[in-house]
Design a protein around this motif. Structure first.
Motif: not given
Length: 160
Positions: A125-134
């Motif tokens: 749920s971190s900003p970097i992970a959300r940007a990376l998913i997909g």
């Protein structure tokens, strides 16, 4: 009901289960013993040991309740069994390159309960992970960090 599932790696789930067992079998009996010993010393109104033991007991019982509520809702995901190719999903280990700083970093995307930046494990749920998913290997991602807009090039994606 699926939205109430909590994604976690197998290692993270084992860690939570081990913590619950420790709290129930070791920490809880130890604090009960400490309370009993403090009671034997007499006047409880001015007994700092008793107050500290009761506070510790409260923390332990709260954490036990939290874990007992959380563990049944865990959705254990083994990154080794994910067949996402070079697409980034939960459990991915991602190699990133920061052109601005000329540095590389590797993160694994894990559940909230197992995130540990010192171990390069970032919360899903971190900003970097959300940007990376997909995203895919070769893509560039941007996200807001405390220091402002940050951009990384995705150099590699693997599931281990």
């Amino acid at each position: 009901m699926l939205s109430s599932r909590i994604p976690i790696t197998a290692a993270g789930a084992e860690k939570l289960k081990a913590e619950l067992e420790y709290l129930k079998k070791t920490a809880r009996p130890a604090v009960v013993q400490a309370i009993a010993e403090a009671r034997e010393k007499g006047d409880l109104s001015e007994n700092a040991e008793y107050d500290a033991a009761r506070e510790e007991q409260s923390h332990i019982e709260g954490r036990i309740a939290e874990l007992e509520g959380k563990i049944p809702a865990l959705q254990i995901i083994d990154p080794k069994t994910i067949d996402a190719g070079d697409r980034i999903v939960f459990g991915a280990t991602v190699d990133l390159y920061d052109e601005e700083d000329d540095t590389s970093v590797t993160y694994q995307i894990v559940g909230d309960d197992e995130a540990d930046i010192k171990a390069n494990k970032i919360s899903v749920s971190s900003p970097i992970a959300r940007a990376l998913i997909g995203k895919f290997e070769g893509d560039t991602v941007q996200f807001m960090a405390p220091k402002g807009l940050v951009a990384f090039e995705i150099e590699g994606v693997r599931y281990e």
